[in-house]
Motif scaffolding. Structure first.
Motif, PDB file in Angstrom:
ATOM      1  N   THR A 100      -2.061  -2.714  26.770  1.00  0.00           N
ATOM      2  CA  THR A 100      -1.757  -3.864  26.481  1.00  0.00           C
ATOM      3  C   THR A 100      -0.755  -4.136  27.137  1.00  0.00           C
ATOM      4  OG1 THR A 100      -2.587  -4.618  24.340  1.00  0.00           O
ATOM      5  CG2 THR A 100      -0.897  -5.862  24.652  1.00  0.00           C
ATOM      6  N   PRO A 101       0.514  -4.742  28.146  1.00  0.00           N
ATOM      7  CA  PRO A 101       1.482  -4.995  28.497  1.00  0.00           C
ATOM      8  C   PRO A 101       2.450  -5.570  27.142  1.00  0.00           C
ATOM      9  CG  PRO A 101       0.275  -6.645  29.459  1.00  0.00           C
ATOM     10  CD  PRO A 101      -0.602  -5.578  28.500  1.00  0.00           C
ATOM     11  N   LEU A 102       3.457  -5.017  26.539  1.00  0.00           N
ATOM     12  CA  LEU A 102       4.445  -5.503  26.277  1.00  0.00           C
ATOM     13  C   LEU A 102       6.033  -5.615  26.528  1.00  0.00           C
ATOM     14  CD1 LEU A 102       3.377  -3.366  23.494  1.00  0.00           C
ATOM     15  CD2 LEU A 102       2.167  -5.420  23.100  1.00  0.00           C
ATOM     16  N   VAL A 103       6.072  -6.386  25.944  1.00  0.00           N
ATOM     17  CA  VAL A 103       8.107  -6.627  26.532  1.00  0.00           C
ATOM     18  C   VAL A 103       8.621  -6.288  25.230  1.00  0.00           C
ATOM     19  CG1 VAL A 103      10.022  -8.198  27.520  1.00  0.00           C
ATOM     20  CG2 VAL A 103       8.058  -8.260  28.702  1.00  0.00           C
ATOM     21  N   ILE A 104       8.689  -5.873  25.289  1.00  0.00           N
ATOM     22  CA  ILE A 104      10.381  -5.113  23.774  1.00  0.00           C
ATOM     23  C   ILE A 104      11.593  -5.940  23.731  1.00  0.00           C
ATOM     24  CG2 ILE A 104      10.872  -3.577  22.088  1.00  0.00           C
ATOM     25  CD1 ILE A 104       8.052  -4.205  22.407  1.00  0.00           C
ATOM     26  N   LEU A 105      11.785  -7.300  22.782  1.00  0.00           N
ATOM     27  CA  LEU A 105      13.572  -6.913  23.053  1.00  0.00           C
ATOM     28  C   LEU A 105      13.710  -7.940  21.732  1.00  0.00           C
ATOM     29  CD1 LEU A 105      15.146  -8.916  25.406  1.00  0.00           C
ATOM     30  CD2 LEU A 105      13.898 -11.316  24.470  1.00  0.00           C
ATOM     31  N   ASP A 106      14.143  -6.956  21.543  1.00  0.00           N
ATOM     32  CA  ASP A 106      15.235  -6.779  20.262  1.00  0.00           C
ATOM     33  C   ASP A 106      16.126  -8.377  19.861  1.00  0.00           C
ATOM     34  OD1 ASP A 106      13.911  -4.730  19.765  1.00  0.00           O
ATOM     35  OD2 ASP A 106      16.063  -3.749  19.803  1.00  0.00           O
ATOM     36  N   ILE A 146      13.485   5.885  39.692  1.00  0.00           N
ATOM     37  CA  ILE A 146      12.187   6.628  38.507  1.00  0.00           C
ATOM     38  C   ILE A 146      12.133   8.239  38.894  1.00  0.00           C
ATOM     39  CG2 ILE A 146       9.660   7.642  39.408  1.00  0.00           C
ATOM     40  CD1 ILE A 146       9.267   5.097  40.770  1.00  0.00           C
ATOM     41  N   HIS A 147      12.449   8.387  36.876  1.00  0.00           N
ATOM     42  CA  HIS A 147      13.278   9.680  37.072  1.00  0.00           C
ATOM     43  C   HIS A 147      13.021   9.658  35.407  1.00  0.00           C
ATOM     44  CE1 HIS A 147      17.278   7.819  35.845  1.00  0.00           C
ATOM     45  NE2 HIS A 147      16.886   7.842  37.045  1.00  0.00           N
ATOM     46  N   LEU A 148      13.470  11.420  35.150  1.00  0.00           N
ATOM     47  CA  LEU A 148      13.323  11.073  33.814  1.00  0.00           C
ATOM     48  C   LEU A 148      15.182  10.521  33.477  1.00  0.00           C
ATOM     49  CD1 LEU A 148      12.960  12.157  30.560  1.00  0.00           C
ATOM     50  CD2 LEU A 148      14.007  14.440  31.155  1.00  0.00           C
ATOM     51  N   THR A 149      14.826   9.589  32.170  1.00  0.00           N
ATOM     52  CA  THR A 149      16.582   8.517  31.931  1.00  0.00           C
ATOM     53  C   THR A 149      16.181   8.561  30.693  1.00  0.00           C
ATOM     54  OG1 THR A 149      18.390   6.574  33.026  1.00  0.00           O
ATOM     55  CG2 THR A 149      15.757   6.534  32.533  1.00  0.00           C
ATOM     56  N   HIS A 150      17.381   7.418  29.920  1.00  0.00           N
ATOM     57  CA  HIS A 150      17.148   7.085  28.631  1.00  0.00           C
ATOM     58  C   HIS A 150      17.156   5.405  29.180  1.00  0.00           C
ATOM     59  CE1 HIS A 150      19.921   4.990  25.811  1.00  0.00           C
ATOM     60  NE2 HIS A 150      18.805   5.016  25.141  1.00  0.00           N
ATOM     61  N   ILE A 151      15.728   4.797  28.522  1.00  0.00           N
ATOM     62  CA  ILE A 151      15.363   3.607  28.008  1.00  0.00           C
ATOM     63  C   ILE A 151      15.918   2.760  27.235  1.00  0.00           C
ATOM     64  CG2 ILE A 151      13.372   1.748  28.386  1.00  0.00           C
ATOM     65  CD1 ILE A 151      13.982   3.267  31.268  1.00  0.00           C
ATOM     66  N   LEU A 152      17.036   2.185  26.971  1.00  0.00           N
ATOM     67  CA  LEU A 152      17.647   1.550  25.662  1.00  0.00           C
ATOM     68  C   LEU A 152      16.482   0.506  24.799  1.00  0.00           C
ATOM     69  CD1 LEU A 152      20.648   0.068  27.377  1.00  0.00           C
ATOM     70  CD2 LEU A 152      20.395   1.399  25.693  1.00  0.00           C
ATOM     71  N   GLY A 153      16.447   0.513  22.922  1.00  0.00           N
ATOM     72  CA  GLY A 153      15.246   0.122  22.615  1.00  0.00           C
ATOM     73  C   GLY A 153      15.254  -1.613  22.588  1.00  0.00           C
ATOM     74  N   GLY A 154      16.104  -1.451  22.817  1.00  0.00           N
ATOM     75  CA  GLY A 154      16.226  -3.392  22.487  1.00  0.00           C
ATOM     76  C   GLY A 154      15.727  -3.915  23.857  1.00  0.00           C
ATOM     77  N   PHE A 155      15.385  -3.542  24.560  1.00  0.00           N
ATOM     78  CA  PHE A 155      15.284  -4.264  25.734  1.00  0.00           C
ATOM     79  C   PHE A 155      13.883  -3.516  26.805  1.00  0.00           C
ATOM     80  CE2 PHE A 155      16.137  -7.384  30.149  1.00  0.00           C
ATOM     81  CZ  PHE A 155      14.716  -7.507  29.967  1.00  0.00           C
ATOM     82  N   ASN A 156      12.895  -3.182  26.425  1.00  0.00           N
ATOM     83  CA  ASN A 156      12.092  -2.883  27.702  1.00  0.00           C
ATOM     84  C   ASN A 156      10.849  -3.168  27.869  1.00  0.00           C
ATOM     85  OD1 ASN A 156      10.751  -1.049  26.147  1.00  0.00           O
ATOM     86  ND2 ASN A 156      12.762  -0.841  24.707  1.00  0.00           N
ATOM     87  N   GLY A 157       9.696  -2.669  28.796  1.00  0.00           N
ATOM     88  CA  GLY A 157       8.533  -3.517  28.520  1.00  0.00           C
ATOM     89  C   GLY A 157       7.529  -1.314  29.125  1.00  0.00           C
ATOM     90  N   ARG A 158       6.331  -1.611  28.456  1.00  0.00           N
ATOM     91  CA  ARG A 158       5.201  -0.999  28.665  1.00  0.00           C
ATOM     92  C   ARG A 158       4.153  -1.095  28.207  1.00  0.00           C
ATOM     93  NH1 ARG A 158       7.615   1.079  22.787  1.00  0.00           N
ATOM     94  NH2 ARG A 158       9.268   1.261  23.994  1.00  0.00           N
ATOM     95  N   PHE A 159       3.267   0.032  28.593  1.00  0.00           N
ATOM     96  CA  PHE A 159       1.747  -0.464  28.873  1.00  0.00           C
ATOM     97  C   PHE A 159       1.390   0.147  27.879  1.00  0.00           C
ATOM     98  CE2 PHE A 159       1.056  -1.248  32.702  1.00  0.00           C
ATOM     99  CZ  PHE A 159       0.622  -2.350  32.968  1.00  0.00           C
ATOM    100  N   ASN A 160       0.846  -0.331  26.015  1.00  0.00           N
ATOM    101  CA  ASN A 160       0.877   0.215  24.776  1.00  0.00           C
ATOM    102  C   ASN A 160       0.787   1.457  24.861  1.00  0.00           C
ATOM    103  OD1 ASN A 160       1.217   0.438  22.107  1.00  0.00           O
ATOM    104  ND2 ASN A 160      -0.869  -0.681  22.243  1.00  0.00           N
ATOM    105  N   LYS A 161       0.265   2.709  24.459  1.00  0.00           N
ATOM    106  CA  LYS A 161       0.341   3.925  24.389  1.00  0.00           C
ATOM    107  C   LYS A 161       0.524   4.606  23.263  1.00  0.00           C
ATOM    108  CE  LYS A 161      -0.952   4.189  28.574  1.00  0.00           C
ATOM    109  NZ  LYS A 161      -2.429   3.534  28.836  1.00  0.00           N
ATOM    110  N   LYS A 162      -1.104   4.177  22.580  1.00  0.00           N
ATOM    111  CA  LYS A 162      -1.722   4.486  21.200  1.00  0.00           C
ATOM    112  C   LYS A 162      -0.844   6.148  20.367  1.00  0.00           C
ATOM    113  CE  LYS A 162      -3.838   0.776  19.965  1.00  0.00           C
ATOM    114  NZ  LYS A 162      -3.676  -0.173  18.880  1.00  0.00           N
ATOM    115  N   ASP A 163      -0.705   6.872  21.858  1.00  0.00           N
ATOM    116  CA  ASP A 163      -0.243   8.499  21.962  1.00  0.00           C
ATOM    117  C   ASP A 163       1.544   8.775  21.348  1.00  0.00           C
ATOM    118  OD1 ASP A 163      -0.322   7.535  24.348  1.00  0.00           O
ATOM    119  OD2 ASP A 163      -0.623  10.022  24.543  1.00  0.00           O
ATOM    120  N   ILE A 164       1.814   7.438  21.668  1.00  0.00           N
ATOM    121  CA  ILE A 164       3.467   7.133  21.902  1.00  0.00           C
ATOM    122  C   ILE A 164       3.833   6.774  20.426  1.00  0.00           C
ATOM    123  CG2 ILE A 164       5.092   6.880  22.733  1.00  0.00           C
ATOM    124  CD1 ILE A 164       3.453   7.945  24.498  1.00  0.00           C
ATOM    125  N   ILE A 165       3.972   7.810  19.113  1.00  0.00           N
ATOM    126  CA  ILE A 165       3.841   7.739  17.417  1.00  0.00           C
ATOM    127  C   ILE A 165       5.543   8.049  17.052  1.00  0.00           C
ATOM    128  CG2 ILE A 165       3.789   7.804  15.519  1.00  0.00           C
ATOM    129  CD1 ILE A 165       1.264   5.660  16.737  1.00  0.00           C
TER     130      ILE A 165
END
Length: 168
Positions: free
Chosen positions: A30-36, A90-109
Motif C-alpha cells: 500500500t502506498p503510504l505518506v507519513i506526515l506527523d 539515491i543512496h543510503l541516507t537518513h530519512i526523517l520520520g515526520g514526512f516520508n513515503g513508502r510502499f508498506n512492507k510487512k517485514d519492516i518492523i
C-alpha cells in the motif's frame, strides 16, 4: 470511528508502536505518506507546488527505481536545498520520520530499543532490503522538534536524552 466521512483509526501510544501499527494495519505494498501531526509547513523551492502531484511522482519514481522508501531534505533551509544539483538522490541516507513515503512492507518492523532513533533504524532497514533510498533535495518541512506531546511524552525525548542515545 467515523469522522466527517473518514475512518479514523487510533494507534497505540509511542512512536515505535505507532509506526509498527501502521505497517500491520495496511496491506503489503500500500502506498503510504507519513506526515506527523507536528509538521508545521512544507518547504519547497518550487512556487505553488502541487503536493498531490508530488506524491504521485514520488511513488512512480519508487517503482521505476525498484525501492520502497522516499524522504525529503532534512533541513528546511532554502540556501542549502538550492545548492543541491539534483532534484533527488539515491543512496543510503537518513530519512526523517515526520514526512516520508513508502510502499508498506510487512517485514519492516522497528524495535523498541531504537525508540529514540526510530527514523535511523527505518532508513537502515529499507536500505538493507532494497539497497537504495530516494531523498528529494528540493523539499523539506518545519516541525516542532522536542515539543510537548507525541514522542516526547512517550519516553521523555529531550535534547539531553537524544545525546545519551546518540550513536557515538
Amino acid at each position: 470511528a467515523k469522522l466527517g466521512g473518514y475512518n479514523v483509526v487510533i494507534s497505540p501510544k509511542g512512536i515505535v508502536p505507532t509506526r509498527n501499527f501502521i505497517v500491520e494495519y495496511y496491506e503489503e505494498d500500500t502506498p503510504l505518506v507519513i506526515l506527523d501531526d507536528d509538521v508545521r509547513r512544507i518547504v519547497c523551492l518550487k512556487d505553488n507546488m502541487d503536493l498531490s502531484l508530488f506524491f504521485q511522482d514520488a511513488f512512480s519514481l519508487l517503482v521505476k527505481e525498484k525501492c520502497n522508501l522516499w524522504g525529503v531534505y532534512p533541513v528546511p533551509n532554502r540556501f542549502f536545498m538550492d545548492k543541491k544539483k539534483n532534484e533527488y538522490s539515491i543512496h543510503l541516507t537518513h530519512i526523517l520520520g515526520g514526512f516520508n513515503g513508502r510502499f508498506n512492507k510487512k517485514d519492516i518492523i522497528l524495535s523498541e530499543e531504537c525508540a529514540f532513533k526510530e527514523e535511523f533504524e527505518n532508513s537502515i532497514l529499507f536500505y538493507l532490503r532494497d539497497k537504495k533510498i530516494i531523498r528529494f533535495n528540493k523539499i523539506s518541512y518545519n516541525t516542532a522538534f522536542y515539543a510537548k506531546g507525541g514522542i516526547n511524552d512517550s519516553g521523555g525525548r529531550t535534547i539531553e536524552t537524544e545525546r545519551q542515545h546518540s550513536l557515538n
